[in-house]
Design an enzyme around this catalytic site. Structure first.
Site, PDB file in Angstrom:
ATOM      1  N   GLU B 156       0.817  -1.218   0.000  1.00  0.00           N
ATOM      2  CA  GLU B 156       0.000   0.000   0.000  1.00  0.00           C
ATOM      3  C   GLU B 156       0.841   1.254   0.000  1.00  0.00           C
ATOM      4  O   GLU B 156       0.588   2.191  -0.751  1.00  0.00           O
ATOM      5  CB  GLU B 156      -0.925   0.035   1.219  1.00  0.00           C
ATOM      6  CG  GLU B 156      -2.261  -0.645   1.033  1.00  0.00           C
ATOM      7  CD  GLU B 156      -2.137  -2.128   1.160  1.00  0.00           C
ATOM      8  OE1 GLU B 156      -1.069  -2.574   1.569  1.00  0.00           O
ATOM      9  OE2 GLU B 156      -3.078  -2.835   0.835  1.00  0.00           O
ATOM     10  N   HIS B 225     -10.884  -4.929  10.392  1.00  0.00           N
ATOM     11  CA  HIS B 225     -11.432  -4.682   9.067  1.00  0.00           C
ATOM     12  C   HIS B 225     -12.675  -3.821   9.125  1.00  0.00           C
ATOM     13  O   HIS B 225     -13.398  -3.743   8.141  1.00  0.00           O
ATOM     14  CB  HIS B 225     -11.805  -6.015   8.393  1.00  0.00           C
ATOM     15  CG  HIS B 225     -10.640  -6.749   7.841  1.00  0.00           C
ATOM     16  ND1 HIS B 225      -9.801  -7.503   8.611  1.00  0.00           N
ATOM     17  CD2 HIS B 225     -10.169  -6.845   6.582  1.00  0.00           C
ATOM     18  CE1 HIS B 225      -8.865  -8.031   7.859  1.00  0.00           C
ATOM     19  NE2 HIS B 225      -9.055  -7.653   6.619  1.00  0.00           N
TER      20      HIS B 225
END
Lengths: 437, 445
Positions: B156, B225
């Protein structure tokens, strides 16, 4: 210390049909059977070839060959080819002027800081000028440079006027970023200096992105002449950071036109590179990702220049990235607030003796490229430039109060772009609240 | 009536997938039925369908009964009485106005923007050959090729920085995060390189980049998450933060974001991807885009204002259940039954926040409830509350109520998760408290 990749080999014609990045067995440069030492160990190849894993002694104490020795070596081995000289007179004077500008500017920065005209974090580049000049001098205006917080000299070498840089450091409105960036954030769209990043490793992905855009323009937007190269400068401490490895991977994967230049000055503030890194030979991290890794003596601008020519040429031809480790040293502390107590004075003295500017001066005089007078004239000229920059910065106004809220967005009011392609805030009905949305 | 059976088939499939109760909670379908037609037999226009309205389904009642054939016959029996034939036809109106899932809306927006401007490219994990982790970028790889739909390694920080560097040079990357939780690995580049660059370079270098991906809680995915990042990114100057709710929002805001010259954080919601919403013909046009920084009043009201964004808008609003199901989540509707008329504002744009609209609404209704999914401290609700106090304090008749997720990392167990995320009952209770028709504050399991 001479690199195993020494000047002796540089002047041989380099193989132009260099291999792809995927076969590290075939080195970028000629395999070396030199007797020079590296890191005090016995003679080894210092190229991309996958050698026996190094049980390198991690102590950089041994034979450090000064520049003059190498020059002597070169003269001894003058059997190899054409001309001994690595640059012409014009190039030499240009390079010398660039390095003198960097040095004089940084010295003046220190003075100004202690007088209170400059504030915050100031990181000086004294001693490392060979790396900046060696690479940036070979770039075109459209090529981009991405750096770290130690970026004054990168900006200067790339062509940003000394006046603009000094004003920026003083925080004046005439600075290259109108005083909004500061010492660590030198941006110049005109000269393609993309900063100036405070976090180490932060500039590397941005540089990789700039290289990506160059490739994208060439291949997707079909601008066939777009062969812009990006050069990313960063330090030895950055080479332990995750972003560095992520970008080595992606640059090699997509064969981006980028050169990763490690300015290995052995110290990250007070953390010695040898204490922080499991394998201190950074050039070896290149072949792990499938790109050539080269180690070069960063105190010798001529060697750096030769390596830079090859690496930049490689990128420009579309053959992919390279990792160049320049072994260099910073004469001052990490920043002007750093007392610099941890470094051994003997080490400092040792590298001070290998000052790149004196080395180049000596080279040019010995090879009759220039005489004392010309070099002195250049020094004088640069002194005047730097003083003029200081006066200009002093005389410039501070930014106006309204500048505080400007430039947060490119979009003037933040309402975005309408279906007709213009900013919505330009539609008078929108601002009155009567437009249909 | 074949659509009825379509719904039933869909319901059965969903039940297999997810379990009935969750499906009830997540099914949010807005099928428009205007309260009154101008003339009998008139085809309701798109505006009426997508506007706010009250439901008159005969089965809309408090009981949480499950679907059954009994309900079906009951409704059919009543339909002749309470529903005019044209309205009946309009309920299954796919011939009248198009319905589009949020997923298709995003896909079409990306498709159109990529075809309009060759500088737009999509980058992220699994966006290419996998057709998108949530199938948002389905079909784009075949259409545009691997140079424009770039599958990245799992890096990322690296690829976000690459996107920023590409944006420095005028390309328009759309960086997809598989969820915004992973954006934390790249937040250095979102904030330091993207958001601050225009300011640090004094306007020389702008960053026309879009960071998009699902945000907030999904179903049962655990603490790492499920976080909502709206407040994190919205506190940073230099970023624009958008949170669409319906398909029209998704299309319009994504197109606006891609065309925008500044970095935009586009917070989608995984549970909304499969939801269908009606879209007007105007929204289907390829030059359609919505303004950034403007909220939408989804439902007019006069007693209190409820602000929400993303999935919470559905919870706050009238939610149209399938005809044979009981209305599941329906705060405004429930309140309407009790005589409280709630004005629901869909924020759409978290940064810049549409303070004028919120304040105008509060000045009209004098009461405010803010709803969000994220953690309460320093959240969006806190900012709205302060903004209202700063500008409209004299108009407030009651303290502002703030509904947010529980101040804990998201638990996994389904019942705990339900408690950690705002539900319709919480919104209704808060609304009643604000209207001084309070019920004792008690947690429900």
């Amino acid at each position: 210390m001479s690199s195993a990749f020494s000047a002796i080999r540089i002047i041989q014609p380099l193989p132009l049909n260099t291999t792809t990045t995927r076969s590290p067995e075939k080195p970028l440069f000629d395999p070396l059977k030199t007797t020079s030492s590296f890191l005090g160990s016995t003679a080894r190849f210092c190229s991309t070839s996958l050698n026996k894993p190094s049980s390198a002694s991690h102590l950089r104490r041994s034979a450090v060959v000064a520049v003059s020795d190498v020059v002597k070596d070169k003269k001894l081995n003058s059997n190899s080819s054409l001309s001994n000289l690595l640059l012409t007179k014009e190039e030499g004077l240009e390079v010398y002027q660039d390095m003198i500008l960097g040095r004089a500017f940084e010295d003046m920065c220190a003075q100004m800081y202690y007088r209170g005209k400059m504030f915050g974090f100031v990181h000086l580049y004294n001693g490392q000028e060979a790396v900046s000049t060696g690479f940036i001098n070979l770039l075109k205006k459209e090529d981009s440079v991405v750096s770290t917080y130690r970026d004054h000299v990168h900006a200067l070498s790339k062509g940003v006027p000394a006046r603009a840089v000094m004003s920026e450091l003083f925080g004046k409105v005439t600075g290259c970023c109108r005083g909004q960036g500061g010492s660590m954030h030198m941006f110049s769209k005109e000269h393609n200096v993309l900063g100036g990043f405070a976090f180490i490793g932060e500039g590397i992905p941005v540089a990789t992105g700039a290289a990506f855009s160059s490739k994208y323009r060439r291949e997707v937007l079909k601008q066939a002449d777009c062969d812009h190269v990006t050069v990313a400068f960063f330090g030895d401490g950055t080479c332990n950071n995750g972003q560095f490895f992520e970008c080595l991977n992606m640059a090699a994967l997509w064969k981006l036109p980028i050169v990763f230049v490690v300015e290995n000055n052995l110290w990250a503030i007070g953390m010695s590179h040898l204490r922080a890194t499991s394998d201190p030979e950074i050039w070896k991290k290149g072949p792990a990702f499938g790109m050539p890794g080269v180690h070069v003596d960063g105190m010798d601008v001529l060697k750096v220049r030769e390596v830079a020519k090859e690496a930049i040429g490689r990128a420009r031809r579309g053959e992919g990235p390279s990792l160049v480790e320049c072994e260099t040293y910073r004469f001052r502390g990490h920043s002007l607030a750093d007392p610099d107590e941890l470094r051994d004075p003997a080490e400092k003295a040792h590298y001070a003796a290998r000052d790149p500017i004196t080395a180049l001066k000596k080279y040019m005089i010995e090879n009759k490229l220039a005489n004392e007078a010309e070099l002195k004239a250049i020094e004088k000229k640069i002194d005047e430039v730097v003083e003029d920059a200081v006066e200009f910065a002093d005389a410039s106004p501070h930014p106006g109060r309204t500048q505080l809220l400007e430039n947060v967005f490119a979009d003037p009011k933040g309402f975005g772009i309408g279906p007709d392609g213009k900013y919505r805030c330009e539609d008078p009905k929108f601002t009155e609240g009567t437009a249909q949305v | 009536m074949n659509l009825a059976w379509t719904h039933r088939r869909q319901w059965r499939k969903a039940v297999q997938i997810r379990g009935r109760r969750q499906w009830y909670q997540q099914w949010e379908v807005r099928k428009g039925v205007p309260r009154q037609m101008e003339e009998p037999g008139q085809v309701p226009t798109a505006e009426k369908l997508s506007g706010t309205f009250d439901c008159h389904f005969p089965f809309a009642s408090e009981s949480q009964s499950t679907s059954s054939v009994f309900e079906l016959t009951k409704i059919l029996g009543q339909s002749s009485r309470s529903l005019r034939p044209s309205v009946c036809a309009s309920r299954f109106y796919s011939s009248i106005a198009k319905e589009m899932t949020v997923r298709d809306a995003l896909n079409s927006a990306l498709d159109e923007e990529m075809s309009a401007d060759p500088k737009v490219f999509l980058m992220g994990e699994e966006v290419g050959e996998y057709q998108g982790a949530y199938k948002i970028s389905k079909g784009l790889l075949e259409k545009y090729g691997p140079e424009r739909v770039v599958d990245t390694p799992i890096t990322e920080a690296g690829f976000t920085g690459i996107g920023v560097g590409a944006a420095y040079y005028g390309l328009r990357p759309v960086v997809e995060f598989m969820t915004f939780n992973f954006s934390m690995q790249a937040i250095d580049h979102i904030i330091n390189s993207a958001a601050k660059s225009n300011y640090m370079s004094a306007g020389q270098i702008s960053v026309p980049i879009v960071f998009r991906g699902p945000n907030g809680a999904a179903a049962g995915v655990g603490a790492q998450h499920s976080q909502c990042y709206a407040a994190w990114y919205a506190s940073c100057p230099g970023l624009k933060v958008l949170a669409p709710y319906s398909s029209e929002d998704a299309r319009g805001l994504l197109k606006a974001a891609i065309r925008d010259p500044d970095p935009v954080v586009f917070l989608e919601n995984e549970l909304l991807y499969g939801e269908s919403f009606p879209v007007s013909a105007e929204a289907l046009d390829s030059s359609f885009c919505l303004p950034i920084g403007k909220a939408k009043i989804e439902r007019q009201g006069k007693d209190l204002t409820i602000t929400a964004f993303s999935k919470m808008v559905g919870y706050a609003l009238k939610v149209r259940p399938p005809f044979f199901l009981k209305a599941v989540s329906d705060a405004a509707e429930i309140l309407a039954k009790e005589g409280i008329s709630a004005e629901v504002i869909n924020l759409r744009s978290i940064r810049p926040l549409d303070r004028p609209t919120i304040n105008a609404s509060v000045r009209k209704t004098n009461r405010l409830v803010t709803v969000e999914e994220g953690f309460p401290q320093h959240g969006i609700g806190a900012e709205i509350c302060t903004s209202v106090i700063e500008e409209s304090f004299g108009y407030l008749d009651a303290p502002v109520e703030r509904i947010a997720g529980a101040d804990v990392p998201m638990p996994y167990a389904a019942n705990l998760e339900r408690m950690a995320v705002p539900q319709v009952e919480d919104i209704v209770r808060a609304a009643k408290r604000v209207c001084y028709k309070s019920v004792p504050m008690a947690a429900t399991a």
